[in-house]
Design a protein around this motif. Sequence first.
Motif, PDB file in Angstrom:
ATOM      1  N   ALA A   1       0.867  -1.183   0.000  1.00 32.42           N
ATOM      2  CA  ALA A   1       0.000   0.000   0.000  1.00 32.42           C
ATOM      3  C   ALA A   1       0.898   1.225   0.000  1.00 32.42           C
ATOM      4  CB  ALA A   1      -0.914  -0.002   1.219  1.00 32.42           C
ATOM      5  N   PHE A   2       0.845   2.001  -1.079  1.00 34.63           N
ATOM      6  CA  PHE A   2       1.590   3.256  -1.173  1.00 34.63           C
ATOM      7  C   PHE A   2       0.629   4.380  -0.793  1.00 34.63           C
ATOM      8  CE2 PHE A   2       3.406   0.380  -4.346  1.00 34.63           C
ATOM      9  CZ  PHE A   2       4.748   0.389  -3.998  1.00 34.63           C
ATOM     10  N   ILE A   3       0.949   5.093   0.284  1.00 32.99           N
ATOM     11  CA  ILE A   3       0.001   6.042   0.866  1.00 32.99           C
ATOM     12  C   ILE A   3       0.500   7.470   0.711  1.00 32.99           C
ATOM     13  CG2 ILE A   3      -1.267   6.659   2.959  1.00 32.99           C
ATOM     14  CD1 ILE A   3      -0.470   3.761   3.948  1.00 32.99           C
ATOM     15  N   LYS A   4      -0.377   8.317   0.207  1.00 34.66           N
ATOM     16  CA  LYS A   4      -0.105   9.751   0.121  1.00 34.66           C
ATOM     17  C   LYS A   4      -1.186  10.475   0.913  1.00 34.66           C
ATOM     18  CE  LYS A   4       1.950   9.567  -4.522  1.00 34.66           C
ATOM     19  NZ  LYS A   4       1.846  10.082  -5.899  1.00 34.66           N
ATOM     20  N   GLY A   5      -0.790  11.438   1.715  1.00 36.34           N
ATOM     21  CA  GLY A   5      -1.778  12.196   2.478  1.00 36.34           C
ATOM     22  C   GLY A   5      -2.020  11.600   3.845  1.00 36.34           C
ATOM     23  N   ASP A   6      -3.277  11.287   4.142  1.00 39.60           N
ATOM     24  CA  ASP A   6      -3.666  10.858   5.484  1.00 39.60           C
ATOM     25  C   ASP A   6      -3.272   9.407   5.728  1.00 39.60           C
ATOM     26  OD1 ASP A   6      -4.826  10.359   7.924  1.00 39.60           O
ATOM     27  OD2 ASP A   6      -6.666  11.466   7.480  1.00 39.60           O
ATOM     28  N   ILE A   7      -2.160   9.223   6.437  1.00 38.15           N
ATOM     29  CA  ILE A   7      -1.672   7.879   6.743  1.00 38.15           C
ATOM     30  C   ILE A   7      -2.660   7.135   7.635  1.00 38.15           C
ATOM     31  CG2 ILE A   7       0.230   6.565   7.713  1.00 38.15           C
ATOM     32  CD1 ILE A   7       1.092   8.171   5.345  1.00 38.15           C
ATOM     33  N   VAL A   8      -3.277   7.862   8.566  1.00 42.01           N
ATOM     34  CA  VAL A   8      -4.182   7.235   9.523  1.00 42.01           C
ATOM     35  C   VAL A   8      -5.374   6.603   8.820  1.00 42.01           C
ATOM     36  CG1 VAL A   8      -5.786   7.673  11.425  1.00 42.01           C
ATOM     37  CG2 VAL A   8      -3.495   8.650  11.472  1.00 42.01           C
ATOM     38  N   GLU A   9      -5.940   7.306   7.848  1.00 41.74           N
ATOM     39  CA  GLU A   9      -7.099   6.773   7.123  1.00 41.74           C
ATOM     40  C   GLU A   9      -6.763   5.445   6.457  1.00 41.74           C
ATOM     41  OE1 GLU A   9     -10.170   7.963   3.477  1.00 41.74           O
ATOM     42  OE2 GLU A   9      -8.454   9.234   3.943  1.00 41.74           O
ATOM     43  N   ALA A  10      -5.601   5.388   5.807  1.00 43.01           N
ATOM     44  CA  ALA A  10      -5.190   4.158   5.142  1.00 43.01           C
ATOM     45  C   ALA A  10      -4.906   3.048   6.158  1.00 43.01           C
ATOM     46  CB  ALA A  10      -3.962   4.411   4.284  1.00 43.01           C
ATOM     47  N   ALA A  11      -4.270   3.402   7.273  1.00 46.21           N
ATOM     48  CA  ALA A  11      -3.983   2.413   8.311  1.00 46.21           C
ATOM     49  C   ALA A  11      -5.274   1.847   8.891  1.00 46.21           C
ATOM     50  CB  ALA A  11      -3.130   3.037   9.418  1.00 46.21           C
ATOM     51  N   LYS A  12      -6.268   2.707   9.092  1.00 40.39           N
ATOM     52  CA  LYS A  12      -7.569   2.240   9.569  1.00 40.39           C
ATOM     53  C   LYS A  12      -8.199   1.288   8.559  1.00 40.39           C
ATOM     54  CE  LYS A  12      -8.794   6.397  12.246  1.00 40.39           C
ATOM     55  NZ  LYS A  12      -8.822   5.800  13.593  1.00 40.39           N
ATOM     56  N   GLY A  13      -8.107   1.652   7.266  1.00 39.44           N
ATOM     57  CA  GLY A  13      -8.674   0.803   6.229  1.00 39.44           C
ATOM     58  C   GLY A  13      -8.041  -0.572   6.212  1.00 39.44           C
ATOM     59  N   LEU A  14      -6.720  -0.618   6.332  1.00 41.19           N
ATOM     60  CA  LEU A  14      -6.014  -1.897   6.357  1.00 41.19           C
ATOM     61  C   LEU A  14      -6.377  -2.712   7.594  1.00 41.19           C
ATOM     62  CD1 LEU A  14      -2.491  -0.769   5.152  1.00 41.19           C
ATOM     63  CD2 LEU A  14      -3.922  -2.472   4.025  1.00 41.19           C
ATOM     64  N   ARG A  15      -6.386  -2.049   8.751  1.00 41.81           N
ATOM     65  CA  ARG A  15      -6.703  -2.757   9.995  1.00 41.81           C
ATOM     66  C   ARG A  15      -8.108  -3.339   9.963  1.00 41.81           C
ATOM     67  NH1 ARG A  15      -8.049   1.035  14.762  1.00 41.81           N
ATOM     68  NH2 ARG A  15      -9.814   1.241  13.330  1.00 41.81           N
ATOM     69  N   ASP A  16      -9.079  -2.515   9.559  1.00 46.19           N
ATOM     70  CA  ASP A  16     -10.471  -2.966   9.550  1.00 46.19           C
ATOM     71  C   ASP A  16     -10.690  -4.066   8.517  1.00 46.19           C
ATOM     72  OD1 ASP A  16     -10.879  -1.085  11.490  1.00 46.19           O
ATOM     73  OD2 ASP A  16     -11.850   0.375  10.179  1.00 46.19           O
ATOM     74  N   PHE A  17     -10.033  -3.937   7.366  1.00 48.76           N
ATOM     75  CA  PHE A  17     -10.182  -4.965   6.342  1.00 48.76           C
ATOM     76  C   PHE A  17      -9.579  -6.283   6.821  1.00 48.76           C
ATOM     77  CE2 PHE A  17      -9.159  -7.380   2.567  1.00 48.76           C
ATOM     78  CZ  PHE A  17     -10.272  -7.185   1.755  1.00 48.76           C
ATOM     79  N   ALA A  18      -8.422  -6.206   7.494  1.00 43.65           N
ATOM     80  CA  ALA A  18      -7.771  -7.412   7.993  1.00 43.65           C
ATOM     81  C   ALA A  18      -8.623  -8.115   9.044  1.00 43.65           C
ATOM     82  CB  ALA A  18      -6.397  -7.066   8.562  1.00 43.65           C
ATOM     83  N   LYS A  19      -9.365  -7.338   9.839  1.00 46.50           N
ATOM     84  CA  LYS A  19     -10.248  -7.938  10.841  1.00 46.50           C
ATOM     85  C   LYS A  19     -11.376  -8.714  10.178  1.00 46.50           C
ATOM     86  CE  LYS A  19      -9.592  -4.654  14.662  1.00 46.50           C
ATOM     87  NZ  LYS A  19     -10.261  -3.606  15.488  1.00 46.50           N
ATOM     88  N   ALA A  20     -11.914  -8.152   9.085  1.00 51.75           N
ATOM     89  CA  ALA A  20     -13.046  -8.781   8.404  1.00 51.75           C
ATOM     90  C   ALA A  20     -12.601  -9.846   7.404  1.00 51.75           C
ATOM     91  CB  ALA A  20     -13.869  -7.709   7.680  1.00 51.75           C
ATOM     92  N   ASN A  21     -11.342  -9.768   6.982  1.00 52.82           N
ATOM     93  CA  ASN A  21     -10.824 -10.711   5.987  1.00 52.82           C
ATOM     94  C   ASN A  21      -9.484 -11.246   6.475  1.00 52.82           C
ATOM     95  OD1 ASN A  21     -12.722 -10.052   3.409  1.00 52.82           O
ATOM     96  ND2 ASN A  21     -12.187  -8.149   4.441  1.00 52.82           N
TER      97      ASN A  21
END
Length: 206
Positions: free
Chosen positions: A80-100
Amino acid sequence: MASPDKVAAVKELTQSLRDADGVVLTDYRGLTVKQLQELRRSLGEGASYAVAKNTLTKIAARDAGVELDESLLVGPTAIAFIKGDIVEAAKGLRDFAKANTPLVIKGGFLDGKVLDADEIRKLADLESREVLLAKLAGAMKGNLQGAVSLFSAPLSQTARLVGALEAKRAEESPAAPAEAPADAAPDSASDDAAPESASDDAGTEG
């Protein structure tokens, strides 16, 4: 001699690493094409997600001047190459990993600092950049110029500034009245020099 396809792939990876504000490496084994598409959407507008060969990623990291922990380059890797809000992307990864559960967060880096999986999960627990900046701007009590100067600061620096500011405000907040000795030295406030210097250091971070 490397094939033209590999040379082009390394060049693209190198540029992506240079341009990114933060990078997270994951193991995507077991995810379907549909799940990968959902994951890309969950990262937000400022992030991209791509499968990468470990050998090419290692070369690209070297070419980009990125200190990447090679232990992260084990098993299938998608980045995941992230530009801008790192927190938003980190939340997306964390939440997706919980569900998948097939998705595994390996680690990454931010502001030149290598992060392990636990640190990325902690990053996901932070408030967004916009919320942090809004709180900081409000806490600065109308010092608009100072607040605006922080909008270009990396998220980690902003978080440190907020922490330093909150500590400073706690020092300055009125404490419960206490009976001071009648002969108390009027210059005793000078003992608070350390919080002042901490505030000065915080101001230079941005």
